[in-house]
Design an enzyme around this catalytic site. Structure first.
Site, PDB file in Angstrom:
ATOM      1  CE1 TYR A 101      36.195  10.796 -13.256  1.00  0.00           C
ATOM      2  CE2 TYR A 101      36.576  13.168 -13.201  1.00  0.00           C
ATOM      3  CZ  TYR A 101      36.481  11.953 -12.550  1.00  0.00           C
ATOM      4  OH  TYR A 101      36.652  11.898 -11.196  1.00  0.00           O
ATOM      5  CD  GLU A 189      35.125   9.033 -10.461  1.00  0.00           C
ATOM      6  OE1 GLU A 189      36.177   9.522 -10.023  1.00  0.00           O
ATOM      7  OE2 GLU A 189      34.956   7.808 -10.592  1.00  0.00           O
TER       8      GLU A 189
END
Ligand code: GDP
Ligand code: MN
Length: 378
Positions: A101, A189
């Site tokens: 991530y 993101e």
């Protein structure tokens, strides 16, 4: 403003990030044709302004064009978190050896961009933050200097051991920061950031939110706005120049001034209620604005009572009262309305409202308490 994954990926590619190619389809047949063009196994992905599409069945692998068509026909039209899927992205499926991530967002408490990275990718980062916070490395970026090379390496080093992967990921941190800054993002993101079996690091998902206040200087980004994909109430509020934020409660609030709107929500909570929204109609008594506000509030099926809280200054209370009377003639409103008005010409306003059959008062306390009671007993 939220944008779609395929749009976010365009911004990422422009910053040099490695993102697999893709095309967007609005019909199952188009998805099939794209899958045939791309060849091999593809992924069909719902384009909606929310994460968690995978869990909701909005991300499917297809090994043939026919299968891509089948998945697309099921995904198009499905609802994910109240949003209807109108487009799908078709992209070559990647083999995944590892999922991580990477995100950068504006952190309110440190008043700066903040990187968050985690080797636990592909899953909900909020969940990781709660259950396993030490699996997240954070870095505050000083906006004067941007992301420095040693910081980019420090972030990448948390994800991988292999120096080749660290090097690739560190370059991507810098590219992501550049995409974030140059497009007025409040969030950018990549989840998951993957490593292929061949040792290549790639971004296979992208989620971007743009700060509305940046849009006036970024026409190309503004053009990404997809009003079909956002909740109807948000579109209506923007058209009518109302500041509106939907919340989960049942007391619909219509207030002039952002500060008073916040105080009103506090008082609703104080009396044991839950506001259904934040809504600032601004310093205007224009009936059109009041109509728009009432349309938005009554469009929310959770609303059980409607609360007006108006502080008259330059805005005259009698103007607002006329606006409310006019607006309620134009639209049919089911939930009870309670009104608090105080300030310039409040006496006249109360007379106008009472003559029209409304319950109105000058006390904020009494009216908020009444609205909470009405919502609870509805
Ligand atoms: P989200 O659920 O909305 O965040 O959508 P994602 O794009 O992140 O996809 C969810 C999950 O589907 C990913 O974490 C992967 O595990 C899987 N996935 C997505 N794309 C691919 C792909 O190209 N190949 C494989 N094998 N899995 C994929
Ligand atoms: Mn994802």
């Amino acid at each position: 403003m939220d944008i779609h994954e395929y749009q976010a990926k365009e911004l990422f590619r422009a910053a040099g990030l490695p993102v697999p190619p893709d095309e967007v389809a609005t019909t199952a047949e188009e998805a099939e044709a794209i899958a045939r063009r791309l060849g091999g196994t593809v992924v069909v992905k719902a384009q909606v302004h929310t994460g968690g599409r995978g869990k909701a069945g909005g991300v499917k692998l297809a090994s043939t064009p026919a299968e891509a068509k089948e998945h697309a026909s099921r995904i198009l039209g499905m609802t994910i978190k109240d949003l209807t899927v109108q487009k799908v992205l078709v992209t070559p499926a990647e083999d995944i050896a590892n999922e991580a991530y990477v995100g950068v967002l504006i952190d309110r408490s440190s008043q700066a961009p903040m990187f968050m990275v985690s080797p636990e990718g592909g899953v909900d980062i909020e969940e990781v933050a709660e259950t396993n916070p030490e699996a997240i490395r954070k870095l505050r970026v000083d906006p004067r200097y941007g992301l420095l090379p040693h910081q980019a390496l420090w972030l990448a080093d948390f994800l991988y051991e292999d120096p080749s992967l660290v090097k690739q990921a560190s370059k991507m941190m810098t590219q992501l920061y550049q995409a974030f800054r140059s497009n007025g993002c409040s969030l950018a993101e990549i989840n998951p950031l993957i490593v292929t079996p061949g040792g290549e690091v790639k971004a296979i998902d992208a989620k971007v939110s743009i700060d509305e206040n940046e849009l006036h200087r970024l026409p190309a980004v503004e053009a990404y706005r997809d009003t079909d994909a956002e909740p109807w109430a948000e579109t209506r509020a923007r058209e009518a120049s109302l500041s509106f934020v939907k919340l989960e409660g049942d007391v619909g609030c219509c207030v002039n001034g952002a500060g008073l709107a916040m105080a009103t929500m506090d008082l609703v909570k104080y009396y044991g209620g839950e506001p259904a929204n934040f809504l600032d109609i601004g310093g205007s008594s224009n009936p059109d604005k009041v109509v728009a506000a009432l349309e938005i509030i009554t469009g929310d099926p959770n609303v059980k009572a409607i609360l007006f809280n108006i502080f008259g200054g330059i805005t005259r209370c009698d103007d607002v009262a006329n606006g409310i009377v006019e607006a309620t003639k134009r639209i049919d409103i089911k939930p009870p309305i309670v009104i608090r008005l105080t300030g310039t010409n409040d006496k006249e306003a109360l007379e106008i409202l009472e003559a029209a059959g409304f319950s109105a008062d000058t006390s904020m306390d009494r009216v908020v308490e009444r609205a909470v009671e009405l919502a609870a007993s509805a």
